[in-house]
Design a protein around this motif. Sequence first.
Motif, PDB file in Angstrom:
ATOM      1  N   VAL A 185     -23.098-155.448  -3.899  1.00  0.00           N
ATOM      2  CA  VAL A 185     -21.663-155.696  -3.806  1.00  0.00           C
ATOM      3  C   VAL A 185     -20.946-154.528  -3.146  1.00  0.00           C
ATOM      4  O   VAL A 185     -20.368-154.644  -2.071  1.00  0.00           O
ATOM      5  N   HIS A 186     -20.992-153.357  -3.786  1.00  0.00           N
ATOM      6  CA  HIS A 186     -20.214-152.231  -3.286  1.00  0.00           C
ATOM      7  C   HIS A 186     -20.825-151.597  -2.040  1.00  0.00           C
ATOM      8  O   HIS A 186     -20.094-151.216  -1.115  1.00  0.00           O
ATOM      9  N   GLY A 187     -22.142-151.461  -2.027  1.00  0.00           N
ATOM     10  CA  GLY A 187     -22.799-150.834  -0.884  1.00  0.00           C
ATOM     11  C   GLY A 187     -22.443-151.503   0.436  1.00  0.00           C
ATOM     12  O   GLY A 187     -21.985-150.843   1.372  1.00  0.00           O
ATOM     13  N   PRO A 188     -22.647-152.840   0.550  1.00  0.00           N
ATOM     14  CA  PRO A 188     -22.281-153.518   1.802  1.00  0.00           C
ATOM     15  C   PRO A 188     -20.791-153.387   2.143  1.00  0.00           C
ATOM     16  O   PRO A 188     -20.418-153.266   3.308  1.00  0.00           O
ATOM     17  N   ALA A 189     -19.923-153.413   1.119  1.00  0.00           N
ATOM     18  CA  ALA A 189     -18.485-153.309   1.374  1.00  0.00           C
ATOM     19  C   ALA A 189     -18.102-151.923   1.874  1.00  0.00           C
ATOM     20  O   ALA A 189     -17.194-151.777   2.701  1.00  0.00           O
ATOM     21  N   LEU A 190     -18.805-150.892   1.394  1.00  0.00           N
ATOM     22  CA  LEU A 190     -18.470-149.523   1.773  1.00  0.00           C
ATOM     23  C   LEU A 190     -19.138-149.093   3.071  1.00  0.00           C
ATOM     24  O   LEU A 190     -18.728-148.106   3.685  1.00  0.00           O
ATOM     25  N   ARG A 191     -20.152-149.844   3.496  1.00  0.00           N
ATOM     26  CA  ARG A 191     -20.947-149.412   4.655  1.00  0.00           C
ATOM     27  C   ARG A 191     -20.108-149.319   5.925  1.00  0.00           C
ATOM     28  O   ARG A 191     -20.236-148.386   6.703  1.00  0.00           O
ATOM     29  N   GLY A 192     -19.227-150.279   6.131  1.00  0.00           N
ATOM     30  CA  GLY A 192     -18.437-150.258   7.364  1.00  0.00           C
ATOM     31  C   GLY A 192     -16.974-149.931   7.130  1.00  0.00           C
ATOM     32  O   GLY A 192     -16.134-150.229   7.982  1.00  0.00           O
ATOM     33  N   ILE A 193     -16.673-149.319   5.994  1.00  0.00           N
ATOM     34  CA  ILE A 193     -15.282-149.069   5.638  1.00  0.00           C
ATOM     35  C   ILE A 193     -14.678-147.980   6.532  1.00  0.00           C
ATOM     36  O   ILE A 193     -15.361-147.034   6.938  1.00  0.00           O
ATOM     37  N   ALA A 194     -13.398-148.124   6.845  1.00  0.00           N
ATOM     38  CA  ALA A 194     -12.701-147.157   7.679  1.00  0.00           C
ATOM     39  C   ALA A 194     -12.611-145.814   6.959  1.00  0.00           C
ATOM     40  O   ALA A 194     -12.460-145.771   5.734  1.00  0.00           O
ATOM     41  N   PRO A 195     -12.705-144.704   7.696  1.00  0.00           N
ATOM     42  CA  PRO A 195     -12.674-143.377   7.060  1.00  0.00           C
ATOM     43  C   PRO A 195     -11.436-143.147   6.199  1.00  0.00           C
ATOM     44  O   PRO A 195     -11.530-142.543   5.125  1.00  0.00           O
ATOM     45  N   GLY A 196     -10.279-143.642   6.640  1.00  0.00           N
ATOM     46  CA  GLY A 196      -9.055-143.443   5.858  1.00  0.00           C
ATOM     47  C   GLY A 196      -9.107-144.137   4.514  1.00  0.00           C
ATOM     48  O   GLY A 196      -8.672-143.587   3.490  1.00  0.00           O
ATOM     49  N   LYS A 197      -9.659-145.341   4.489  1.00  0.00           N
ATOM     50  CA  LYS A 197      -9.773-146.076   3.225  1.00  0.00           C
ATOM     51  C   LYS A 197     -10.811-145.431   2.301  1.00  0.00           C
ATOM     52  O   LYS A 197     -10.610-145.352   1.085  1.00  0.00           O
TER      53      LYS A 197
END
Length: 393
Positions: A288-300
């Motif tokens: 759940v979290h890993g895939p969501a965080l993998r491409g997250i923008a640096p600011g977020k």
Amino acid sequence: MENPFRPSFGAVPVALAGRSFALDSFEHALEDHPGSEQRSTLISGARGTGKTVLLTEMEMIAQDQGWEVLRLHTAAPSLAGELRELVLERLREVDPEASDLRISGGGIASIGSVRTERVDRYAGEMTTATALARLAELAGGSGGGLLLSVDEVQSVDLDELAGVTQLYQDLVRTGRPVAFVGAGIRSGIEALLGKDKATFLRRAHRVELGTVDLGTAAETIRLTVAGTAKRIGPEAAVLAGEISCGYPYLIQYVGAQAFENSADAEEIALEDVARTRGSAIRQMHMNVHGPALRGIAPGKLAYLEAMLEDDGPSSTAEIGRRLGRDHGYQSVYRRRLIEEDLIEPAGRGYVRFSLPYLRDSLLLRRQEHPGPDSPPDVTVRRTRSRSQEARRR
């Protein structure tokens, strides 16, 4: 003994937690309420909250009431093309007038020489709109209707999906017995509603899925176990509910792990449940979290990491101070993270993580992605194949 829990995304569980009202409302709308807003339903929520399960249950309710169900798939090259193929294929199966006999040749002198051929009524240039109207008419004639469903809305070409909803709107306007159910994350649903052709769906019934209360989670686990030869005591069921945080995916995962931990014992013990917490955190991190965080923008990502210093809700003013940014800058990322169901308001001027174990996952991510100032990992281990080769020598 077969494990009764189903910790797979989209798998329909034995007991469905906290969704009875949405299902009852949808079933009631299909029975004899053509003008009900529940006939157009949009399901939104974070991953693992049971969107696909709820959509599947609604499809099954419709089928039980004699409705034709056409589910469109996000992997299709063309949503409109898939809809056309599905409706024509179904018409060939259920329409008594799907084919006609036509004289194809023969002599005048003898009737016996007349040749006929069967012609497919739906092999021509019939429009998708006409085909949909015909299928809805046939389904309505037997007391049912036509249900269109789309899962993972955020992964669909929104222009094509807006075109499909336009066809659906036309069927509603002409009084056809139809219904529509779409499911996706909140940002995907909002993007769909922002399309000009999909404005009709802005009046659709919204079902926002999240966690259920811990009592419901514990009872769901207890009821699932009760259908087997095992049993689970009240304290163990409550602990399982607490570890699941009321998150539908974790209810199934924690239940499944506790069931496995109990091995051949007749009762799932408290320690069997307690051992699931560590694996539940890792499972959420991986799926759940890993895939969501993998491409997250640096600011977020920076905003989320700034929240790690707090055990509970974080002050937005303090987050801004930690980031070294003014209120306007950090509020942009706060709004986006809320839209993506990663954080949620926790009172005026405060936010908190909205998904279970996201804080733990961010800490695990730090271990997996150390900063440039972190000491290098210098541990070395000889591979098994090289060790075997050395022994042979």
